[in-house]
Design an enzyme around this catalytic site. Sequence first.
Site, short mmCIF file in Angstrom:
data_model
loop_
_atom_site.label_atom_id
_atom_site.label_comp_id
_atom_site.label_asym_id
_atom_site.label_seq_id
_atom_site.Cartn_x
_atom_site.Cartn_y
_atom_site.Cartn_z
N GLU B 60 21.81 2.61 -8.20
CA GLU B 60 20.47 2.77 -7.64
C GLU B 60 20.57 2.68 -6.12
OE1 GLU B 60 20.77 1.08 -10.33
OE2 GLU B 60 19.86 2.43 -11.85
N HIS B 129 11.64 -1.78 -19.42
CA HIS B 129 11.32 -0.37 -19.25
C HIS B 129 10.08 -0.20 -19.16
CE1 HIS B 129 15.27 -0.44 -21.53
NE2 HIS B 129 15.62 0.67 -20.78
#
Lengths: 414, 337
Positions: B60, B129
């Site tokens: 990321e 998540h």
Amino acid sequence: MSDREPTPTPLRLRIPQPARGKHPPDRVRYISAAGEMAKPALDEKVERIALMRKQLVRVLDEDGSAVGDWVPEMSVDEKKQGLRTMLLVRSYDARMLQAHRQGKISFYMRSLGEEAIACAQQAALRPGDMHFPTYRQPGLLISSEYPLVTMMNQVLSNAEDPLHGRQLPVMYSSKAHGFFSISGNLATQYIQAVGWAMASALRGGTEIASAWIGEGATAESDFHAALVFASTYQAPVILNIVNNHWAISTPEDFARGASATFADRGYGFSIPALRVDGNDYLAVYAASQWAAERARTNLGPTLIEWITLRVGAHSTSDDPSVYRPPEEAAQFPLGDPVDRLRQHLVHLGEWDDAQHEALQEEVDAQVDEAFAEASSHGSVKSGDVGSAKTMFDDVYAELPRHLREQRDRLEELP
Amino acid sequence: MTSMTMIEAIRDAHMVAMERDDTVVVFGEDVGYFGGVFRCTQGLQERFGDHRCFDTPISEAGIVGAAVGMAAYGLRPCVEIQFADYMYPAYDQIVSEAARLRHRSAGDFTAPLVIRMPTGGGIFGGQTHSQSPEALFTHVAGLKTVVVSNPYDAKGLLIAAIEDDDPVIFLEPKRVYNGPFDGHPDRPIVPWSKHPLGEVPEGHYRIEVGTARLHREGSDLTVLTYGTMVHVAEAAAEEHGLDAEIIDLRTLVPLDVDTIVASVTKTGRCLVMHEATLTSGFGAELAATVQERCMFHLEAPIIRVCGWDTPYPHAHEWSYFPGPARVGYAMRELMDA
């Protein structure tokens, strides 16, 4: 526990220590002789180039002769220009350090001893290429003839500072001179440089990027992200690691770990990596040119570990006598970059002491003149700064309501 | 007008933006060949080629760091972080770099990029998540933060975000990708094809960053919310027979203060809601804003209904999620005060 099991070994860590008073004999490893290293073809297999990671590319020998495959094609005038630029950087640094001691600026970081790397690489690259520097490459700007007065205005944080006093001294920015805005957060620029290079390639451009990092900051994860991206996409980028042996007070061992060299880092990513004498102006120029040529011909990234020494303190905020040997610079086996290029020009019969003294006087006068002009605009210390209102500008492209209200409140204050 | 899911609307926004401006590039983990784990970038690589839409390594920091460099070059990267929960390795690049580049270089370099991330819970995603990290962005000067709740807004806002000259954090509550989830997990999923906000115009249109939307007009109380909670608020109000005025903020920074003030001034009661944890959440900013600007119109204290201050649980998802029961309870409390 049964009788047959051996006594367990207590586990221990190795904690590297600064050198303090003494100079370790292996401070610089793997010093090859000048001219010893063959120059590989631009598309040489990475496995063969990997053999170079425990060697050192050098051009100038002890007598000042330029020897071997890596001798670059440079005119005497270009070499003299290189000497002049390095002297200018050094004089600029000295003047700014003096300004700090005089209480005229808040902070400063010198590049003393590391001038050849930035100056020679800039000479080897082209206008349009983009450097993503650390705070120790003022030579990139000075080599590209960025005005000294403008640099000084930034350092003084005065009303003429092009960055409006927003950044610490030496955190310059100039898109026009191929110098990306410096971040005080280490290593972030490394992956950005790869991204910039990727953009150039995505658009079918011809410009390449040059990423800069100190050996200490290679421990940051952004460094590894940069190498993965550079390797995966074969981005046209030069990945410079300036190994000046010190990350503030910690020696290179901390970031290098048990690897032999920082050039080793390239091999795991299949990125050709060189280890180069960073105090040898001609070697820096030649290696930079080689890496740039690889990038320009779609042969991908090149990693270069430049061996040099941070001769001064980390910044004006620390005292290196606490953690480093006093004689370190004098004992540094790769010498001083200015002395070595000067010796080479003398060896060629193109330079003498009188010329050198004249050049020194000339650059000192240039720096003094620039400082007189910059100082006339005042400094953060004298309170001659731009309007505080400007801090609300450039947070966004357009001033949003909440910032407008906050700016208005600042103005309303008695 | 075509009926679209929010996924299709986001995909269409990419298509429109990439068609109009060839400096728009799209990349992230699995977004290229595969088209994204939620399929939001499906078909882009096929249509625009692998130099406009491509996959990246699982990094990321690398994705956002490279995007900052590309934006500095002159491109308009629109990148995907696979789940907002995975954003943290990129946080330094977002906070210290993308958000500050224009300011620290006095406009010499800029970072016009969009960072898309699926957020929020309701899908049994557990703590890695399900997070809603919007407050970590709204606290950062230099970022714009958008949270979408429906296909129509998602397309118009994503186009505007890509065309924006500042870095935009674009948050997509994944529970409303396929339908307007009302907070009742035991009921059948209502598809976007049966909702007016699932009707999406073809081609280019913008919904300006910084504008809220009056989702439902009402007179009893004002609900300030965004994302999935817009639909939960609507269901809760109906179930409790309350005439709630529901404002879908859509953009958190810069905030549409006028729309908020007009509504609270009218109703005199204000409920603030989000899925994210309560403490130091964006709801605190909303409550303070309302207090500063509408104090003398308030007939009751402002109430916040948010996620509990715990990590997002897996097995106890529906006890954590601020569903219609909790929201309705707070609405009654607000009306009785």
